[in-house]
Design a protein around this motif. Structure first.
Motif, PDB file in Angstrom:
ATOM      1  N   SER A 149      -9.094   3.261  -2.653  1.00  0.00           N
ATOM      2  CA  SER A 149      -8.979   4.101  -1.312  1.00  0.00           C
ATOM      3  C   SER A 149      -9.306   5.564  -1.635  1.00  0.00           C
ATOM      4  O   SER A 149      -9.244   6.238  -2.771  1.00  0.00           O
ATOM      5  CB  SER A 149      -7.634   4.049  -0.830  1.00  0.00           C
ATOM      6  OG  SER A 149      -6.871   4.817  -1.529  1.00  0.00           O
ATOM      7  N   ASP A 150      -9.953   6.079  -0.770  1.00  0.00           N
ATOM      8  CA  ASP A 150     -10.365   7.680  -0.528  1.00  0.00           C
ATOM      9  C   ASP A 150      -8.951   8.528  -0.948  1.00  0.00           C
ATOM     10  O   ASP A 150      -9.069   9.420  -1.872  1.00  0.00           O
ATOM     11  CB  ASP A 150     -10.738   7.951   0.574  1.00  0.00           C
ATOM     12  CG  ASP A 150     -11.623   8.976   0.729  1.00  0.00           C
ATOM     13  OD1 ASP A 150     -12.717   9.021  -0.227  1.00  0.00           O
ATOM     14  OD2 ASP A 150     -11.528   9.990   1.490  1.00  0.00           O
ATOM     15  N   ALA A 151      -7.821   7.971  -0.295  1.00  0.00           N
ATOM     16  CA  ALA A 151      -6.732   8.756  -0.691  1.00  0.00           C
ATOM     17  C   ALA A 151      -6.346   8.777  -2.305  1.00  0.00           C
ATOM     18  O   ALA A 151      -5.737   9.837  -2.568  1.00  0.00           O
ATOM     19  CB  ALA A 151      -5.308   7.952   0.149  1.00  0.00           C
ATOM     20  N   PHE A 152      -6.456   7.681  -3.081  1.00  0.00           N
ATOM     21  CA  PHE A 152      -6.234   7.842  -4.498  1.00  0.00           C
ATOM     22  C   PHE A 152      -7.525   8.554  -5.032  1.00  0.00           C
ATOM     23  O   PHE A 152      -7.337   9.551  -5.805  1.00  0.00           O
ATOM     24  CB  PHE A 152      -6.008   6.516  -5.128  1.00  0.00           C
ATOM     25  CG  PHE A 152      -6.049   6.468  -6.566  1.00  0.00           C
ATOM     26  CD1 PHE A 152      -4.886   6.991  -7.217  1.00  0.00           C
ATOM     27  CD2 PHE A 152      -6.934   5.793  -7.404  1.00  0.00           C
ATOM     28  CE1 PHE A 152      -4.745   7.180  -8.512  1.00  0.00           C
ATOM     29  CE2 PHE A 152      -6.899   6.031  -8.693  1.00  0.00           C
ATOM     30  CZ  PHE A 152      -5.611   6.422  -9.503  1.00  0.00           C
ATOM     31  N   GLU A 154       0.670   9.180  -6.206  1.00  0.00           N
ATOM     32  CA  GLU A 154       0.858  10.427  -5.950  1.00  0.00           C
ATOM     33  C   GLU A 154       1.529  11.321  -6.815  1.00  0.00           C
ATOM     34  O   GLU A 154       1.241  12.501  -7.125  1.00  0.00           O
ATOM     35  CB  GLU A 154       1.261  10.671  -4.697  1.00  0.00           C
ATOM     36  CG  GLU A 154       0.155  10.729  -3.441  1.00  0.00           C
ATOM     37  CD  GLU A 154       0.678  10.533  -1.880  1.00  0.00           C
ATOM     38  OE1 GLU A 154       2.101  10.699  -1.974  1.00  0.00           O
ATOM     39  OE2 GLU A 154       0.034  10.316  -0.935  1.00  0.00           O
ATOM     40  N   VAL A 179      -5.576   0.245  -2.695  1.00  0.00           N
ATOM     41  CA  VAL A 179      -5.114   1.620  -2.911  1.00  0.00           C
ATOM     42  C   VAL A 179      -5.902   2.260  -3.911  1.00  0.00           C
ATOM     43  O   VAL A 179      -6.492   3.413  -3.772  1.00  0.00           O
ATOM     44  CB  VAL A 179      -3.523   1.551  -3.165  1.00  0.00           C
ATOM     45  CG1 VAL A 179      -3.088   2.907  -3.577  1.00  0.00           C
ATOM     46  CG2 VAL A 179      -2.611   0.957  -2.215  1.00  0.00           C
ATOM     47  N   GLU A 221       0.709  -1.126   0.013  1.00  0.00           N
ATOM     48  CA  GLU A 221      -0.069   0.039   0.170  1.00  0.00           C
ATOM     49  C   GLU A 221       0.932   1.311   0.087  1.00  0.00           C
ATOM     50  O   GLU A 221       0.607   2.341  -0.892  1.00  0.00           O
ATOM     51  CB  GLU A 221      -1.077  -0.012   1.262  1.00  0.00           C
ATOM     52  CG  GLU A 221      -1.886  -1.071   0.956  1.00  0.00           C
ATOM     53  CD  GLU A 221      -3.375  -0.856   1.971  1.00  0.00           C
ATOM     54  OE1 GLU A 221      -3.412   0.150   2.606  1.00  0.00           O
ATOM     55  OE2 GLU A 221      -4.062  -1.976   2.152  1.00  0.00           O
ATOM     56  N   GLU A 222       1.796   1.099   0.862  1.00  0.00           N
ATOM     57  CA  GLU A 222       2.778   2.456   0.956  1.00  0.00           C
ATOM     58  C   GLU A 222       3.152   2.759  -0.376  1.00  0.00           C
ATOM     59  O   GLU A 222       3.131   3.972  -0.937  1.00  0.00           O
ATOM     60  CB  GLU A 222       3.446   2.432   2.185  1.00  0.00           C
ATOM     61  CG  GLU A 222       4.879   3.481   1.903  1.00  0.00           C
ATOM     62  CD  GLU A 222       4.311   4.845   2.647  1.00  0.00           C
ATOM     63  OE1 GLU A 222       3.149   5.089   3.062  1.00  0.00           O
ATOM     64  OE2 GLU A 222       5.064   5.770   2.339  1.00  0.00           O
ATOM     65  N   ASN A 227     -10.149  10.307  -4.325  1.00  0.00           N
ATOM     66  CA  ASN A 227     -10.360  11.885  -3.745  1.00  0.00           C
ATOM     67  C   ASN A 227      -9.200  12.817  -3.282  1.00  0.00           C
ATOM     68  O   ASN A 227      -9.459  13.372  -2.376  1.00  0.00           O
ATOM     69  CB  ASN A 227     -11.411  11.629  -2.630  1.00  0.00           C
ATOM     70  CG  ASN A 227     -12.925  10.943  -3.007  1.00  0.00           C
ATOM     71  OD1 ASN A 227     -13.099  11.096  -4.258  1.00  0.00           O
ATOM     72  ND2 ASN A 227     -13.450  10.079  -2.220  1.00  0.00           N
ATOM     73  N   SER A 228      -8.005  12.213  -3.712  1.00  0.00           N
ATOM     74  CA  SER A 228      -7.016  13.197  -3.568  1.00  0.00           C
ATOM     75  C   SER A 228      -6.973  14.615  -4.236  1.00  0.00           C
ATOM     76  O   SER A 228      -8.077  14.897  -4.819  1.00  0.00           O
ATOM     77  CB  SER A 228      -5.508  12.397  -4.117  1.00  0.00           C
ATOM     78  OG  SER A 228      -5.456  12.646  -5.543  1.00  0.00           O
ATOM     79  N   THR A 252       0.929   4.027  -2.951  1.00  0.00           N
ATOM     80  CA  THR A 252       0.251   5.420  -2.830  1.00  0.00           C
ATOM     81  C   THR A 252       1.171   6.433  -3.273  1.00  0.00           C
ATOM     82  O   THR A 252       0.900   7.344  -3.978  1.00  0.00           O
ATOM     83  CB  THR A 252      -0.092   5.302  -1.304  1.00  0.00           C
ATOM     84  OG1 THR A 252      -0.928   4.302  -0.801  1.00  0.00           O
ATOM     85  CG2 THR A 252      -0.851   6.819  -1.111  1.00  0.00           C
TER      86      THR A 252
END
Lengths: 315, 455
Positions: free
Chosen positions: B379-382, B365, B376, B357-358, B384-385, B361
Motif C-alpha cells: 500500500s501507499d501508506a506503507f 508504522e 498493506v 490491515e489495521e 510511501n509513508s 499497518t
C-alpha cells in the motif's frame, strides 16, 4: 515471633503444678502436634521445593528429557556423552581457572581488610559500609557499573592505565583477560561479606595476646602471622569452603556480564548447564551436568574438611 | 498473614484461656490454608463463565516499549470486537520470555497462543508443543500473505502463522554519503563496490590510527546481518538437505570470511569485535552514527529513526557468484498443542485479526517489522509513508527472494556452535580452516543427535 511464642509457652508450662501421667502423655502428644504444625511450612518447603526437585533431577540425569515429552530412560548415556564433550571440559577448565584466581584473592583481601578495619578509629563504620555496599547490590547493578568502568574506550580503568603510561587492556573482550577480569569484579562484589565474617572472627581473639606479644617485642607482621592468622583459622576455613562452593556455582555474573563470551572464553559450567536445559531442550543432559558438578563440589569440600585438621585451630 | 494471625492472645499473657488456644489453632490453620490457596489460585480461574473463552496470549517485548504498548492497544481492540474472548497477556523481554516459556511448557502451563521468533517455530514444533495450523491456513488465500512458505516444514505442515517479517538489506547513512561525495548504493553494487565506498567513508579525523567513523559494520554476533548472508553471497551454503546437513566448511565460506577479515584488518573500514563492544554493541553502531553502513533487518529502522539518523536502504550487494544471500525470518504466532478447542479457535481468531490491515499497518508504522499482509505491504501508506527509510520496496524485493535461516529442531544449538567458531576467527584468534572444520563437525553432531534420536 515463633520463637517467642515457643519460649513463652515453655515457661508457662514449667510454672504449672505437676499433673497426672496420662495428662502428661496427652500433653506431649499435643506438643508434638504443635511442633509439627510450626515446622510444617519449613517441612513443606523442604519436601516440595528441595527434596522433590533433587530427586527429579537425579532421575532426569538418566533420561533424555526435552521438557515437552515425558522423560525417556537412557541409562548412563548422558554421562558418557559428558566424558567426550569437549565443551563441557572447557567450561570446567574455565570454572577452575576462575576459582584458582578468585578464591585466594578474595580470602586474602577479605582478611587484610578486616584487620585494617578492626580498629577503633573515627568513621570506621563508613569504611565497613563502603566495602559492604557491593555485597547487597544485585549482580545486574554491579555488572552495569563494572561494564562502564571496564569499557576499553571510555572506561575509567583504561583511562587510569593510560594516565600512568601503561598499555590499555580489552578487559572483558579479550579471551585471555576475561576470566581474571571477572574474578576481579567478583572479589569487589563479594569481599565485603567475607570481611564481615573475618571481623567477627577477629573480635573473638583476646586482646591480651596482642598486648603480650607487643611486650615481647613482636612486630605488626609477626603479630599478624602468629596471632591473627591462627586466631581466625576457623573463620578462614569457613570462608574458603563458602567461597569455593559459590565459585563453582557461579552463574549470574557471567550471565549478565559476558554471556560466556568472547567466543566461550568465559563460559562457566553452570552457564553451560543452563543453556543445555533452558535453551536447547536437553534437561536430562543438564541434570547430568548438575550432578557431576555436585559430586565435584562434594569431593572438594571433603578434601577441605580433611585438610583443615592440619591447619585450623579452634581456640 | 500467618504471623499476624497468631499475634492476638499470646500464651503466657494474663487472660490466656483454652478458648483462646483453640481460636489460635484455627487462625493458624486458616492462615496456612489461605497461603496454600494463594499458591494454587493461578491455575484455578478458568471457569469464569461459559460463554466467554479466556485466551492466554504470550509475546516478547520490554515493558513500556512502543511494541508492548501497541500490542496491548491491539489486544484491547480485538477484545472489543470479540466480546466472547477474554485475553490474558503474558509479556516479558525476549530472553526471559523464552526461558520461561520452556518451563511453562514442561509444567503444562504455557500460553494458548504466543509470538515465536521465526527461527524457534521448528524447535517447538518438532517436539510436539505446537498445533498444526495447515488446515486453518488452507482456509485462507495464501497469496494474501508474505512468509507462509518460509514456515512450511519439509513435510508440508505449517506450525506458525506470520506476524511480521524481517530480512537484512543494506542500511546507509545518506548524510555521510553526501558529505563524502559518494553515489548512494544501488542494486548493481558488488562486494568490491561496498568495500571501496566503505574505505572512503572511514574517517580518522585526529590521525591517531583509530577511525572515529567506520564505513561498514562487518563484525556482529547477530549473524543474520553478518556472516550468514555474506557466506551465501560468496556462493557458500550453511545447511542443505532440508536444513539437516551442515555445509559451511567450503572454499566459498573461506573467501567470505577472508573478505570480512580484510575489512576488519588490512582495509580497516570495519570495527573489530572489541571496538564494536566498546561502542555499545553491534546494534548501536548505526544509530550512534559510528558506521556509515550496516546489513540490517527492518527492525533496525526504529533505533535509527529515534536517533534522527538520515538513512535509506539498498539491496544487499552481490558477491563474486552474483548472489545476494537474502535470508528472512518470519516471526510467527503459534498455538499451543495443549490448548483446548475453544482456546485454539479463539487463538486463530486473534491470529487472523493480527494479519488484518489495521493491525498490520499499526505494526509497520512502529518500524518493527515488514507487514506480512501483502495489501498493506504494497500500500501507499506503507511504501510511501513519511517515516524512514524511503526505499521500503527494497525489503519487499529481498523478502521475495529470501531463503529461511536454516531453521530446524536444534537451530539455537547448532547455529550457536557455528557462530562461536566463526566469531573466533573474526576476532583474530582462530585459524579460518580449523574453525570452519570444527564448526561443521560440531554443528552436524548437534543436528544428528536430535534427528537420530527422534527417528
Amino acid at each position: 515471633m515463633a520463637q517467642s511464642v515457643v519460649t513463652g509457652r515453655a515457661s508457662q508450662s514449667a510454672a504449672r503444678p505437676p499433673a497426672g501421667v496420662d495428662n502428661r502423655r496427652s500433653r506431649r502428644r499435643k506438643d508434638r502436634a504443635w511442633g509439627v504444625l510450626f515446622a510444617s511450612p519449613y517441612l513443606a518447603h523442604l519436601l516440595l521445593l528441595m527434596l522433590w526437585p533433587l530427586g527429579a533431577s537425579l532421575y532426569f540425569a538418566f533420561t533424555t528429557y526435552d521438557l515437552v515429552n515425558p522423560p525417556e530412560w537412557t541409562g548412563f548415556e548422558n554421562f558418557t556423552r559428558l566424558l567426550s564433550d569437549n565443551n563441557f571440559w572447557r567450561t570446567l577448565g574455565n570454572t577452575a581457572y576462575f576459582a584458582v584466581l578468585f578464591v585466594p584473592a578474595q580470602t586474602i583481601l577479605a582478611l587484610l581488610l578486616a584487620v585494617a578495619l578492626n580498629q577503633k578509629i573515627k568513621g570506621i563504620a563508613l569504611f565497613r559500609t563502603a566495602f559492604f555496599v557491593p555485597v547487597v547490590s544485585s549482580w545486574v547493578v554491579v555488572a552495569y557499573v563494572a561494564d562502564s568502568m571496564l569499557n576499553p574506550r571510555s572506561g575509567i580503568a583504561n583511562t587510569l592505565l593510560d594516565w600512568v603510561g601503561l598499555p590499555t587492556q580489552d578487559w572483558l573482550q579479550s579471551p585471555a583477560l576475561v576470566i581474571p577480569t571477572l574474578a576481579g569484579v567478583a572479589v569487589w562484589k563479594g569481599v565485603g561479606y567475607m570481611m564481615l565474617l573475618f571481623l567477627a572472627g577477629l573480635q573473638a581473639i583476646p586482646e591480651e595476646r596482642y598486648e603480650a606479644a607487643k611486650v615481647d617485642g613482636a612486630s605488626a607482621l609477626q603479630r599478624l602471622r602468629h596471632i591473627t592468622m591462627p586466631g581466625v583459622s576457623g573463620t578462614t576455613f569457613l570462608v574458603l569452603v563458602l567461597t569455593l562452593i559459590t565459585t563453582l556455582q557461579a552463574f549470574e555474573q557471567v550471565f549478565v556480564m559476558t554471556d560466556g563470551g568472547p567466543n566461550g572464553a568465559s563460559e562457566l559450567t553452570v552457564l553451560y548447564m543452563y543453556r543445555q536445559g533452558f535453551e536447547y531442550f536437553q534437561m536430562g543432559y543438564a541434570s547430568a551436568i548438575a550432578w557431576v558438578l555436585f559430586l565435584l563440589i562434594l569431593v572438594l569440600t571433603i578434601v577441605q574438611l580433611r585438610l583443615q585438621r592440619k591447619w585450623v585451630h579452634y581456640a | 498473614m500467618a504471623l499476624s494471625a497468631i499475634r492476638p492472645g499470646c500464651p503466657g499473657r494474663p487472660g490466656y484461656t483454652r478458648r483462646h488456644r483453640t481460636m489460635r489453632v484455627w487462625s493458624v490453620a486458616a492462615g496456612v490454608t489461605l497461603l496454600a490457596a494463594t499458591a494454587c489460585s493461578s491455575s484455578g480461574d478458568e471457569s469464569a463463565s461459559s460463554d466467554t473463552t479466556t485466551l492466554t496470549l504470550g509475546y516478547y517485548a520490554a515493558a513500556g516499549d512502543p511494541a508492548d504498548t501497541t500490542m496491548r492497544e491491539l489486544v484491547d481492540e480485538f477484545t472489543a470486537g470479540n466480546p466472547d474472548i477474554d485475553v490474558e497477556i503474558q509479556a516479558a523481554p525476549y530472553g526471559d520470555f523464552f526461558s520461561r516459556l520452556r518451563t511453562q511448557i514442561a509444567g503444562g502451563d504455557a500460553p494458548d497462543v504466543w509470538l515465536s521468533d521465526g527461527v524457534l517455530v521448528d524447535e517447538f514444533a518438532a517436539r510436539g508443543s505446537l498445533l498444526d495450523l495447515s488446515d486453518r491456513v488452507a482456509g485462507l488465500n495464501e497469496d494474501d500473505f508474505h512468509g507462509i512458505d518460509l514456515n512450511r516444514t519439509p513435510d508440508g505442515e505449517i506450525y506458525g502463522f506470520p506476524q511480521g517479517a524481517q530480512t537484512p538489506v543494506l542500511f546507509y547513512n545518506t548524510a555521510m554519503f553526501e558529505q563524502a561525495g559518494i553515489d548512494p548504493p544501488d542494486e548493481n553494487w558488488t562486494y568490491d563496490d561496498l568495500a571501496a565506498a566503505a574505505e572512503q567513508l572511514t574517517v580518522d579525523e585526529n590521525g591517531d590510527g583509530t577511525p572515529e567513523v567506520y564505513g561498514m559494520r562487518v563484525h556482529s554476533s547477530g549473524f543474520t546481518e553478518s556472516w550468514w548472508p555474506m557466506i551465501k553471497a560468496f556462493g557458500g551454503d550453511i545447511v542443505t538437505d532440508d536444513n539437516t546437513t551442515v555445509a559451511v566448511d567450503s572454499r566459498e565460506s573461506r573467501q567470505a570470511l577472508q573478505w570480512m577479515l580484510d575489512a576488519i584488518g588490512d582495509d580497516g573500514f570495519a570495527p573489530d569485535g572489541v571496538t564494536t563492544e566498546s561502542l555499545g554493541g553491534p546494534h548501536q553502531l548505526f544509530a550512534n552514527q559510528m558506521v556509515a553502513m550496516i546489513f540490517g533487518i527492518y527492525a533496525r529502522s526504529l533505533p535509527a529513526i529515534s536517533a534522527d539518523v538520515e538513512f535509506d536502504v539498498a539491496p544487499l550487494p552481490t558477491g563474486p557468484g552474483g548472489e545476494r544471500g537474502n535470508v528472512a525470518i518470519v516471526n510467527s504466532w503459534v498455538i499451543n498443542n495443549e490448548a483446548g478447542d475453544e482456546a485454539a479457535d479463539a487463538a486463530w481468531r486473534w491470529i487472523e485479526y493480527f494479519a488484518g490491515e489495521e493491525p498490520q499497518t499499526r505494526w509497520a508504522e512502529l518500524g518493527e517489522a515488514i507487514p506480512i499482509n501483502r495489501a498493506v505491504a504494497e500500500s501507499d501508506a506503507f511504501l510511501n509513508s513519511d517515516t524512514a527509510p524511503a526505499g521500503k520496496q527494497v525489503f519487499l524485493d529481498a523478502l521475495e527472494s529470501s531463503e529461511d535461516l536454516g531453521v530446524n529442531a536444534v537451530w539455537a544449538e547448532y547455529t550457536g556452535v557455528l557462530n562461536e567458531n566463526i566469531m573466533a576467527t573474526l576476532d583474530g584468534g582462530a585459524d579460518v580452516d580449523t574453525a570452519l572444520a570444527e564448526a561443521q563437525s560440531k554443528a552436524q553432531e548437534a543436528i544428528d543427535r536430535f534427528y537420530a534420536e527422534s527417528s
